[in-house]
Design a protein around this motif. Structure first.
Motif, PDB file in Angstrom:
ATOM      1  N   ASP A 101       0.852  -1.183   0.000  1.00 13.82           N
ATOM      2  CA  ASP A 101       0.000   0.000   0.000  1.00 13.82           C
ATOM      3  C   ASP A 101       0.888   1.232   0.000  1.00 13.82           C
ATOM      4  N   GLU A 111      -6.202   7.250   9.056  1.00 16.15           N
ATOM      5  CA  GLU A 111      -6.212   6.583   7.755  1.00 16.15           C
ATOM      6  C   GLU A 111      -5.105   5.543   7.684  1.00 16.15           C
ATOM      7  N   ALA A 114      -6.285   2.582   9.557  1.00 18.65           N
ATOM      8  CA  ALA A 114      -7.297   1.856   8.785  1.00 18.65           C
ATOM      9  C   ALA A 114      -6.639   0.999   7.710  1.00 18.65           C
ATOM     10  N   ARG A 115      -5.604   1.526   7.072  1.00 16.28           N
ATOM     11  CA  ARG A 115      -4.910   0.759   6.034  1.00 16.28           C
ATOM     12  C   ARG A 115      -4.137  -0.413   6.639  1.00 16.28           C
ATOM     13  N   ALA A 118      -6.679  -3.026   7.320  1.00 14.83           N
ATOM     14  CA  ALA A 118      -7.122  -3.645   6.076  1.00 14.83           C
ATOM     15  C   ALA A 118      -6.109  -4.681   5.596  1.00 14.83           C
ATOM     16  N   HIS A 172     -14.422  -0.417  10.643  1.00 16.93           N
ATOM     17  CA  HIS A 172     -13.762   0.391   9.610  1.00 16.93           C
ATOM     18  C   HIS A 172     -13.532   1.823  10.093  1.00 16.93           C
ATOM     19  N   GLU A 175     -12.302   5.218   7.896  1.00 20.37           N
ATOM     20  CA  GLU A 175     -12.548   5.018   6.470  1.00 20.37           C
ATOM     21  C   GLU A 175     -13.837   5.723   6.061  1.00 20.37           C
ATOM     22  N   LEU A 177     -17.044   5.703   4.303  1.00 23.28           N
ATOM     23  CA  LEU A 177     -17.904   4.600   3.885  1.00 23.28           C
ATOM     24  C   LEU A 177     -19.056   5.128   3.042  1.00 23.28           C
ATOM     25  N   VAL A 228     -17.976   8.747   8.014  1.00 15.15           N
ATOM     26  CA  VAL A 228     -16.728   8.218   8.557  1.00 15.15           C
ATOM     27  C   VAL A 228     -16.850   8.181  10.079  1.00 15.15           C
TER      28      VAL A 228
END
Length: 238
Positions: A101, A111, A114-115, A118, A172, A175, A177, A228
């Motif tokens: 990523d 963020e 969140a990554r 993920a 999440h 993120e 959404l 979010v």
């Protein structure tokens, strides 16, 4: 046991300190390096224990691309690259070298978190069994007991749709959404062009969380995109 040790290389001392504090608050163990040489030493020491590597592209003695190539040659550990460049070429090169990523600077730490989460889900580093408890702003959601308690320890009444929507937000955090994604996940259908049912549901959930003032702090509206969940979320199995 799921490995949660992250190695970060960044030449900015303030950035390193902020990331370390933020990620440790979210139950990660963090190791830091300020240049390529110190990164290589730390990588050799912790290589078999790492769950993620975060590489800044611009470093005083080398660049993140060279470090990415070295890591990928010796390990399959996930890699996130950070850059202040707006040029897509950097992103393409990093991904071609094996990065998982890419995130541009400046970025919101939520963020980045969140990554990271993920990537954990994609690579099976989330421990297999989903967490039972989600903690945020003093609230605790128990997904097994399907209960929510507020900061005072009192139970907050939730409907089935309230529970599904809150759980998806907590899975999440940080993120943006899309409204149709939220509707599909909680109701099993897309929204029609004039269907405001999801917005009504979000408004009701905000009331449950005492977040229904003029400036919502937990569930924020992203105009033209969706919603979010902006609070930090900590998960656990017990």
């Amino acid at each position: 046991m799921t490995l949660r040790k992250i190695l970060i290389v960044d030449d900015d001392q303030k950035t390193r300190a902020l990331l370390k504090a933020y990620l440790e608050k979210n139950q990660f163990e963090v190791r830091l390096a300020q240049d390529g040489a110190s990164f290589m030493q730390a990588f050799e020491r912790y290589r078999d224990e790492l769950s993620l590597v975060i590489l800044d592209v611009m470093l005083p003695d080398t660049d993140g691309f060279a470090l990415c190539a070295h890591v990928r040659k010796h390990s399959r550990v996930p890699i996130i690259m950070l850059t202040a460049s707006a040029d897509d070429t950097d992103k393409i090169v990093g991904l071609e070298l094996g990065a998982d990523d890419y995130l541009g600077k400046p970025y919101n730490p939520r963020e980045l978190l969140a990554r990271i989460k993920a990537i954990q889900r994609r690579t099976g580093q989330d421990g297999g069994a989903p967490p039972r408890y989600y903690r945020f702003q003093g609230f605790v959601l128990d997904v097994v007991g399907r209960t929510l308690t507020d900061p005072a320890g009192d139970e907050v009444k939730l409907t089935g749709l309230d529970f599904q929507l809150l759980k998806y937000f907590l899975e999440h955090p940080g993120e943006v959404l899309d409204r149709n994604v939220l509707a599909e996940e909680t109701r099993g259908r897309d929204l029609g062009p004039l269907d405001r049912s999801l917005d009504v549901q979000v408004s009701r959930l905000r009331q449950r969380l005492n977040d229904d003032g003029r400036q919502a702090a937990l569930i924020k509206t992203v105009r033209g995109s969706g919603y979010v969940f902006s609070a930090d979320v900590v998960t656990s199995h017990a």
